[in-house]
Enzyme design. Structure first.
Site, mmCIF file in Angstrom:
data_model
loop_
_atom_site.group_PDB
_atom_site.id
_atom_site.type_symbol
_atom_site.label_atom_id
_atom_site.label_comp_id
_atom_site.label_asym_id
_atom_site.label_seq_id
_atom_site.Cartn_x
_atom_site.Cartn_y
_atom_site.Cartn_z
ATOM 1 N N LYS A 196 91.176 -13.427 -22.220
ATOM 2 C CA LYS A 196 90.044 -12.704 -22.815
ATOM 3 C C LYS A 196 89.069 -13.740 -23.346
ATOM 4 O O LYS A 196 89.424 -14.564 -24.190
ATOM 5 C CB LYS A 196 90.525 -11.787 -23.929
ATOM 6 C CG LYS A 196 89.377 -11.094 -24.662
ATOM 7 C CD LYS A 196 89.868 -10.088 -25.676
ATOM 8 C CE LYS A 196 88.718 -9.439 -26.419
ATOM 9 N NZ LYS A 196 89.180 -8.452 -27.400
ATOM 10 N N LYS A 254 89.382 -10.236 -18.940
ATOM 11 C CA LYS A 254 88.266 -9.563 -19.602
ATOM 12 C C LYS A 254 87.228 -10.581 -20.033
ATOM 13 O O LYS A 254 87.623 -11.606 -20.591
ATOM 14 C CB LYS A 254 88.834 -8.826 -20.815
ATOM 15 C CG LYS A 254 87.836 -8.158 -21.701
ATOM 16 C CD LYS A 254 88.534 -7.498 -22.855
ATOM 17 C CE LYS A 254 87.532 -6.812 -23.734
ATOM 18 N NZ LYS A 254 88.136 -6.211 -24.901
ATOM 19 N N SER A 280 81.909 -3.165 -22.322
ATOM 20 C CA SER A 280 80.780 -2.375 -22.795
ATOM 21 C C SER A 280 79.430 -2.929 -22.354
ATOM 22 O O SER A 280 78.537 -2.172 -21.970
ATOM 23 C CB SER A 280 80.831 -2.264 -24.318
ATOM 24 O OG SER A 280 80.834 -3.544 -24.919
#
Ligand code: PBG
Length: 330
Positions: A196, A254, A280
């Site tokens: 991430k 991610k 998002s």
């Protein structure tokens, strides 16, 4: 002119193109992240994520029924925590009667087949907006792990299928696995956010939960001491291998679209399932362009999700999951 090999031969008709298609996106590839808040019968639009709502628990359950009937088989849960429940330790996060725990129970009661994957990280519960506990102006890795274990076990007790730690502390997969085994939750899996990155593409999410790191000279303003540096690729493989060794069942990468090189590299190296988070900011960019008439919304959604799958994802966490499922169901 004789051209012996012509790639266009197999592109002549839709049927022929379908026969040679390599990647097929289905509703079973999709996981929908859901934002939940206290109260009843209320939903609030998130302005930075057009089409996405923050809902009370009752409406979240209703949404899960709809998603499941559309073929979406997984949900990833995030709570909007009231300011008065936040502290440095994230104490509310392992409250057996907390909003997350109650939401997990309610979804599993109403839609038992749904794979419920609660987010495990302290940021929505932290007065500092960090994924870790702060001591002496620093993120305390090991103290944070203790909190994450308590949080994970409380999610398992509530009925979660898969625990999804998104915090990026070192050693937390092993700690959580041990906690789950000791608690008797041998079948509860861990989807670890292994690679991430510290990314500007999380901006709209932090608006949705009001969970951005607070501005304070005493504490780090960003998440760069625990999330990865976007300049790095080899480091992602190291993170992935460590999480697998610690007992992860599924590996997450991610963000998604700007990081597909990482996805494809990890895909070549491991056989465990890979999840990719179409975050998002990726969603917001697409929606903003579509609202301006600059992109075809439906085509761009299906193309971007298919390309994430082509790169190597077995499942995609995406705010477009419901829309994509409706499109795929025709
Ligand atoms: C926090 C968390 C974040 C996201 C998922 N879990 C934000 C962050 O790390 O700051 C981002 C999701 C998105 O942008 O869609 N643990």
């Amino acid at each position: 002119m004789i051209i012996y090999s012509r790639n266009r031969r197999l592109r002549t008709t839709p049927a022929l193109r379908a026969l040679v298609q390599e990647t097929v996106l289905t509703t079973s590839d999709l996981v929908m992240p859901l934002f939940v808040m206290e109260g009843t019968q209320t939903e609030i639009a998130i302005s930075s994520m057009p089409g996405i709502l923050r809902r009370t628990m009752d409406l979240t359950v209703k949404e899960c029924k709809e998603l499941f009937s559309l073929g979406v088989k997984g949900v990833n849960l995030y709570m909007k925590v009231s300011e008065n429940l936040k502290d440095n330790l994230g104490t509310e996060s392992w409250n057996r009667n907390g909003l997350m725990q109650n939401t997990i129970k309610a979804i599993k009661d109403a839609v038992p087949g749904m794979v419920v994957m609660p987010d495990v990280a302290l940021d929505p519960y932290s007065i500092y907006g960090h994924d870790g506990i702060i001591s002496n102006g620093k993120i305390d890795n090991d103290a944070t792990n203790d909190a994450l274990v308590k949080m994970s076990v409380s999610h398992a007790e509530a009925g979660a299928d898969i625990i999804a730690p998104s915090d990026m502390m070192d050693g937390r997969v092993a700690a959580i696995r041990t906690g789950l085994e000791e608690g008797g939750f041998t079948d509860v899996g861990i989807l670890s956010y292994a690679a991430k990155y510290a990314s500007s593409f999380y901006g709209p999410f932090r608006n949705a939960l009001d969970s951005a790191p607070v501005d304070n000279v005493e504490i780090p303003k960003d998440k760069k001491t625990y999330q990865m540096d976007f300049h790095n690729s080899r480091e992602a493989m190291d993170e992935v291998m460590k999480d697998i060794a610690e007992g992860a069942d599924i590996i997450m990468i991610k963000p998604g679209m700007p990081y597909l090189d990482i996805v494809s590299k990890v895909r070549e190296a491991i056989d465990l399932p890979i999840a990719v988070y179409n975050v998002s900011g990726e969603y917001a960019m697409l929606k903003a362009a579509a609202q301006n008439g600059w992109l075809d919304n439906d085509k761009a959604i299906i193309e971007s999700l298919t390309c994430i799958k082509r790169a190597g994802a077995d499942m995609i966490f995406t705010y477009a999951a419901k829309e994509a499922a409706i499109l795929l169901n025709g």
